[in-house]
Write a protein that holds these residues in place. Structure first.
Motif, PDB file in Angstrom:
ATOM      1  N   GLU A 164       0.820  -1.209   0.000  1.00 57.49           N
ATOM      2  CA  GLU A 164       0.000   0.000   0.000  1.00 57.49           C
ATOM      3  C   GLU A 164       0.858   1.264   0.000  1.00 57.49           C
ATOM      4  O   GLU A 164       0.543   2.243  -0.677  1.00 57.49           O
ATOM      5  CB  GLU A 164      -0.923  -0.002   1.223  1.00 57.49           C
ATOM      6  CG  GLU A 164      -1.859   1.188   1.294  1.00 57.49           C
ATOM      7  CD  GLU A 164      -2.791   1.113   2.483  1.00 57.49           C
ATOM      8  OE1 GLU A 164      -3.587   2.049   2.656  1.00 57.49           O
ATOM      9  OE2 GLU A 164      -2.720   0.121   3.247  1.00 57.49           O
ATOM     10  N   ASP A 165       1.955   1.250   0.765  1.00 62.12           N
ATOM     11  CA  ASP A 165       2.820   2.424   0.849  1.00 62.12           C
ATOM     12  C   ASP A 165       3.885   2.467  -0.240  1.00 62.12           C
ATOM     13  O   ASP A 165       4.550   3.496  -0.419  1.00 62.12           O
ATOM     14  CB  ASP A 165       3.515   2.470   2.208  1.00 62.12           C
ATOM     15  CG  ASP A 165       2.541   2.685   3.349  1.00 62.12           C
ATOM     16  OD1 ASP A 165       1.927   3.762   3.387  1.00 62.12           O
ATOM     17  OD2 ASP A 165       2.399   1.782   4.192  1.00 62.12           O
ATOM     18  N   GLY A 166       4.095   1.347  -0.935  1.00 61.46           N
ATOM     19  CA  GLY A 166       5.140   1.298  -1.943  1.00 61.46           C
ATOM     20  C   GLY A 166       6.533   1.311  -1.346  1.00 61.46           C
ATOM     21  O   GLY A 166       7.480   1.769  -1.989  1.00 61.46           O
ATOM     22  N   VAL A 167       6.683   0.811  -0.110  1.00 57.96           N
ATOM     23  CA  VAL A 167       7.968   0.847   0.598  1.00 57.96           C
ATOM     24  C   VAL A 167       8.363  -0.566   1.003  1.00 57.96           C
ATOM     25  O   VAL A 167       7.544  -1.334   1.510  1.00 57.96           O
ATOM     26  CB  VAL A 167       7.888   1.741   1.853  1.00 57.96           C
ATOM     27  CG1 VAL A 167       9.214   1.711   2.619  1.00 57.96           C
ATOM     28  CG2 VAL A 167       7.542   3.174   1.461  1.00 57.96           C
ATOM     29  N   ALA A 168       9.635  -0.900   0.789  1.00 55.35           N
ATOM     30  CA  ALA A 168      10.181  -2.185   1.231  1.00 55.35           C
ATOM     31  C   ALA A 168      11.510  -1.939   1.923  1.00 55.35           C
ATOM     32  O   ALA A 168      12.184  -0.935   1.659  1.00 55.35           O
ATOM     33  CB  ALA A 168      10.378  -3.133   0.052  1.00 55.35           C
ATOM     34  N   ALA A 169      11.875  -2.847   2.822  1.00 55.31           N
ATOM     35  CA  ALA A 169      13.145  -2.719   3.529  1.00 55.31           C
ATOM     36  C   ALA A 169      13.737  -4.091   3.774  1.00 55.31           C
ATOM     37  O   ALA A 169      13.020  -5.093   3.929  1.00 55.31           O
ATOM     38  CB  ALA A 169      12.966  -1.980   4.854  1.00 55.31           C
ATOM     39  N   VAL A 170      15.073  -4.111   3.819  1.00 55.54           N
ATOM     40  CA  VAL A 170      15.842  -5.333   4.047  1.00 55.54           C
ATOM     41  C   VAL A 170      16.854  -5.049   5.141  1.00 55.54           C
ATOM     42  O   VAL A 170      17.465  -3.977   5.166  1.00 55.54           O
ATOM     43  CB  VAL A 170      16.565  -5.769   2.759  1.00 55.54           C
ATOM     44  CG1 VAL A 170      17.498  -6.937   3.036  1.00 55.54           C
ATOM     45  CG2 VAL A 170      15.567  -6.115   1.664  1.00 55.54           C
ATOM     46  N   ALA A 171      17.026  -5.997   6.055  1.00 53.45           N
ATOM     47  CA  ALA A 171      18.075  -5.914   7.072  1.00 53.45           C
ATOM     48  C   ALA A 171      18.766  -7.264   7.152  1.00 53.45           C
ATOM     49  O   ALA A 171      18.105  -8.305   7.266  1.00 53.45           O
ATOM     50  CB  ALA A 171      17.495  -5.528   8.431  1.00 53.45           C
ATOM     51  N   LEU A 172      20.114  -7.260   7.102  1.00 56.17           N
ATOM     52  CA  LEU A 172      20.908  -8.484   7.127  1.00 56.17           C
ATOM     53  C   LEU A 172      22.032  -8.317   8.142  1.00 56.17           C
ATOM     54  O   LEU A 172      22.685  -7.270   8.182  1.00 56.17           O
ATOM     55  CB  LEU A 172      21.506  -8.759   5.742  1.00 56.17           C
ATOM     56  CG  LEU A 172      20.541  -8.794   4.553  1.00 56.17           C
ATOM     57  CD1 LEU A 172      21.309  -8.919   3.248  1.00 56.17           C
ATOM     58  CD2 LEU A 172      19.544  -9.934   4.704  1.00 56.17           C
ATOM     59  N   ALA A 173      22.274  -9.343   8.951  1.00 54.50           N
ATOM     60  CA  ALA A 173      23.359  -9.294   9.929  1.00 54.50           C
ATOM     61  C   ALA A 173      24.063 -10.638   9.965  1.00 54.50           C
ATOM     62  O   ALA A 173      23.463 -11.678   9.679  1.00 54.50           O
ATOM     63  CB  ALA A 173      22.822  -8.937  11.316  1.00 54.50           C
ATOM     64  N   ASN A 174      25.353 -10.607  10.352  1.00 51.09           N
ATOM     65  CA  ASN A 174      26.126 -11.851  10.380  1.00 51.09           C
ATOM     66  C   ASN A 174      26.395 -12.280  11.813  1.00 51.09           C
ATOM     67  O   ASN A 174      27.523 -12.317  12.289  1.00 51.09           O
ATOM     68  CB  ASN A 174      27.421 -11.714   9.581  1.00 51.09           C
ATOM     69  CG  ASN A 174      28.330 -10.597  10.090  1.00 51.09           C
ATOM     70  OD1 ASN A 174      27.867  -9.636  10.699  1.00 51.09           O
ATOM     71  ND2 ASN A 174      29.628 -10.724   9.839  1.00 51.09           N
ATOM     72  N   ALA A 175      25.298 -12.623  12.496  1.00 52.38           N
ATOM     73  CA  ALA A 175      25.368 -13.175  13.847  1.00 52.38           C
ATOM     74  C   ALA A 175      24.290 -14.238  13.978  1.00 52.38           C
ATOM     75  O   ALA A 175      23.183 -14.075  13.453  1.00 52.38           O
ATOM     76  CB  ALA A 175      25.171 -12.086  14.896  1.00 52.38           C
ATOM     77  N   THR A 176      24.616 -15.322  14.671  1.00 53.87           N
ATOM     78  CA  THR A 176      23.656 -16.411  14.825  1.00 53.87           C
ATOM     79  C   THR A 176      22.406 -15.946  15.550  1.00 53.87           C
ATOM     80  O   THR A 176      21.290 -16.354  15.226  1.00 53.87           O
ATOM     81  CB  THR A 176      24.298 -17.583  15.579  1.00 53.87           C
ATOM     82  OG1 THR A 176      25.419 -18.045  14.809  1.00 53.87           O
ATOM     83  CG2 THR A 176      23.321 -18.717  15.793  1.00 53.87           C
ATOM     84  N   SER A 177      22.570 -15.096  16.540  1.00 60.45           N
ATOM     85  CA  SER A 177      21.440 -14.515  17.251  1.00 60.45           C
ATOM     86  C   SER A 177      21.866 -13.143  17.740  1.00 60.45           C
ATOM     87  O   SER A 177      23.050 -12.823  17.778  1.00 60.45           O
ATOM     88  CB  SER A 177      21.012 -15.401  18.427  1.00 60.45           C
ATOM     89  OG  SER A 177      22.083 -15.548  19.345  1.00 60.45           O
ATOM     90  N   GLY A 178      20.902 -12.335  18.104  1.00 63.24           N
ATOM     91  CA  GLY A 178      21.205 -10.998  18.592  1.00 63.24           C
ATOM     92  C   GLY A 178      20.331  -9.956  17.953  1.00 63.24           C
ATOM     93  O   GLY A 178      19.222  -9.661  18.439  1.00 63.24           O
ATOM     94  N   PRO A 179      20.737  -9.371  16.822  1.00 59.31           N
ATOM     95  CA  PRO A 179      19.919  -8.326  16.204  1.00 59.31           C
ATOM     96  C   PRO A 179      18.656  -8.919  15.581  1.00 59.31           C
ATOM     97  O   PRO A 179      18.742  -9.885  14.809  1.00 59.31           O
ATOM     98  CB  PRO A 179      20.842  -7.747  15.126  1.00 59.31           C
ATOM     99  CG  PRO A 179      21.794  -8.846  14.810  1.00 59.31           C
ATOM    100  CD  PRO A 179      21.998  -9.594  16.091  1.00 59.31           C
ATOM    101  N   PRO A 180      17.487  -8.399  15.908  1.00 62.65           N
ATOM    102  CA  PRO A 180      16.241  -8.934  15.330  1.00 62.65           C
ATOM    103  C   PRO A 180      16.047  -8.384  13.919  1.00 62.65           C
ATOM    104  O   PRO A 180      15.326  -7.410  13.700  1.00 62.65           O
ATOM    105  CB  PRO A 180      15.170  -8.430  16.294  1.00 62.65           C
ATOM    106  CG  PRO A 180      15.730  -7.136  16.821  1.00 62.65           C
ATOM    107  CD  PRO A 180      17.231  -7.310  16.860  1.00 62.65           C
ATOM    108  N   ALA A 181      16.679  -9.000  12.944  1.00 60.24           N
ATOM    109  CA  ALA A 181      16.726  -8.448  11.593  1.00 60.24           C
ATOM    110  C   ALA A 181      15.333  -8.227  11.012  1.00 60.24           C
ATOM    111  O   ALA A 181      15.088  -7.214  10.343  1.00 60.24           O
ATOM    112  CB  ALA A 181      17.539  -9.370  10.683  1.00 60.24           C
ATOM    113  N   ALA A 182      14.416  -9.156  11.245  1.00 57.52           N
ATOM    114  CA  ALA A 182      13.070  -8.995  10.687  1.00 57.52           C
ATOM    115  C   ALA A 182      12.365  -7.796  11.310  1.00 57.52           C
ATOM    116  O   ALA A 182      11.676  -7.040  10.620  1.00 57.52           O
ATOM    117  CB  ALA A 182      12.262 -10.269  10.901  1.00 57.52           C
TER     118      ALA A 182
END
Length: 460
Positions: free
Chosen positions: A308-326
């Motif tokens: 609806e907003d025409g906006v997308a985002a991606v987040a990627l990290a190289n850690a098994t756990s920690g940053p909540p990328a989603a």
């Protein structure tokens, strides 16, 4: 290159940078890279790192884990659109001998086939795929956990089956079909089954100390369709644009929209999230987001798009756990959509109008409930209540002059104009519901008839 109208405001860019900086710091990730796409254009990229010599950008590969499943689902939907299979087909029709062949392809796509979440031991994500050379090694003996079609139960082996299905029908490897049918047409040159430099290394960060341990990188073998891929923030933004609008070279807009429709029943406590056909669907802070999360040892990933907003985002990290990328990716969508709302397209009159259809517009009554019928482009119509809640739908005209519901309660239902003997319009019929020009007008086709004494007052 973005135009001045596409560029983000300085305050928006700073808010995006702040969000990923907090995620990388609090999540103790060696690095985190992100990107935002708006209206099909890459409008922002950012990264944070704490490892010397490692400066990721939008072209750095990370492993994306289960976002791979969405790519696999697109391959299956292509087979459906080509008439090579049906979503309601049992798996056995195209891939016999699995032991779970009564599951339908749609159930496998939507994780409602009732199959186990994981393979038999050992943990497949840290085990070479060569240790499971056959589908029986992936499924095990007790893979049926729930009755098919009754509930959502996420299944990694289910997507192994879908990858093998693609291979059986196409006659080529899953990886070859992926490259030829999705990656090359969409220009995803930095998405691959094996890492290609520059790429991030996967790390485990100690839960109680700021020290790291490298994670192994395994080729997943038969499990590849569930989580093998590596990609970049820029490539995944291109893929997100495809998930929002489709691309006739890969999958048309209508089929992509079908993937975004919930396919499984919700359970108590899950009212804000469900699953389509290879896509997670999330209701987050008032917006509907579609995409997928992903993780494999050493990596976490998230991709979300607000159509609806025409906006997308991606987040990627190289850690098994920690940053909540989603979660980070979802927050990036909200930052842009809230700070810089989508500017509506200018109103434009219809290029031509059918006077007969124009005569159908305006108020109609279902019993005493007032509705309004509006004429839209391509001889389509919209029907919605004049006030309060109620059933509203858009309708697409057919060759026979009737309309078919596209969404809401009346999706798939037929709306038709019923005429009197002299050709004048009597009423609208919508799935047996009768809409008349006046509420309970004598002489109209009101189910059950109208009391001959008509409307009356009442003295208390």
């Amino acid at each position: 290159m973005t135009s001045a109208m596409e560029e983000l405001l300085p305050g928006t860019r700073r808010a995006l940078l702040y969000r990923i900086a907090v995620a990388q710091s609090e999540g103790r990730a060696p690095s985190l890279a992100a990107a935002v796409q708006r209206n099909g254009h890459l409008v922002w990229t950012g990264s944070r790192t704490s490892v010397a010599g490692h400066a990721p950008d939008a072209d750095t590969q990370y492993r994306i884990g289960s976002i791979t499943k969405t790519f696999t689902a697109v391959l299956v939907m292509r087979l459906r659109d080509e008439g090579l299979l049906g979503l309601d087909d049992p798996l056995d029709k195209h891939l016999p001998g699995t032991g779970v062949g009564e599951s339908t392809i749609a159930q496998l796509l939507g994780h409602s086939a009732g199959l186990s979440a994981e393979t038999p031991p050992p943990w497949w994500e840290r085990t070479p795929g060569s240790m499971r050379p056959e589908l029986s090694d992936v499924l095990g003996e007790d893979t049926a956990m729930h009755p098919a079609g009754r509930r959502h139960h996420y299944s990694n082996p289910g997507y192994t089956l879908l990858g093998s299905l693609v291979e059986a029908v196409r006659g080529v490897s899953w990886e070859e079909a992926l490259r030829r049918e999705i990656l090359e047409p969409l220009g995803l040159e930095r998405t691959s089954a094996q890492p290609q430099a520059p790429h991030a290394g996967g790390w485990a960060v100690h839960p109680w100390a700021d020290v790291m341990l490298p994670e192994p990188v395994e080729d997943l073998g038969l499990m590849a369709p569930a989580g093998q891929l590596w990609s970049t923030p820029a490539d995944l933004c291109r893929f997100a644009a495809f998930l929002a609008a489709g691309d006739e070279r890969v999958l048309g807009a209508e089929s992509v929209r079908e993937m975004r429709v919930p396919s499984v029943p919700l359970e108590a406590g899950e009212w804000n999230g469900t699953y389509g056909l290879g896509l997670q669907i999330l209701r987050h802070e008032g917006r509907t987001l579609v995409g997928h999360s992903g993780s494999l040892p050493g990596f976490v990933a998230g991709l979300w798009v607000s159509v609806e907003d025409g906006v997308a985002a991606v987040a990627l990290a190289n850690a098994t756990s920690g940053p909540p990328a989603a979660t980070v990716a979802a927050d990036l969508v909200h930052i842009v959509a809230d700070a810089e709302p989508k500017i509506p397209e200018p109103w434009r009159p219809l290029p031509e109008v059918d006077q007969e259809l124009l005569g159908l517009t305006g108020p109609w009554y279902w019993g005493t409930s007032a509705y309004v019928l509006r004429l839209v482009a391509d001889r389509g119509v919209e029907l919605e209540p004049l006030r309060g809640g109620g059933r509203r739908s858009r309708f697409l005209v057919g060759a026979d002059g009737t309309w078919t519901g596209l969404d809401g309660y009346y999706a798939g239902e037929t709306l038709r104009v019923v005429r009197r003997g002299d050709g004048s319009v009597s009423h609208l019929d919508l799935g047996s519901f009768v809409f008349t020009r006046e509420p309970y007008e004598p002489g109209d086709a009101v189910p059950g008839g109208v009391d001959p004494e008509g409307w009356r007052g009442f003295r208390f």
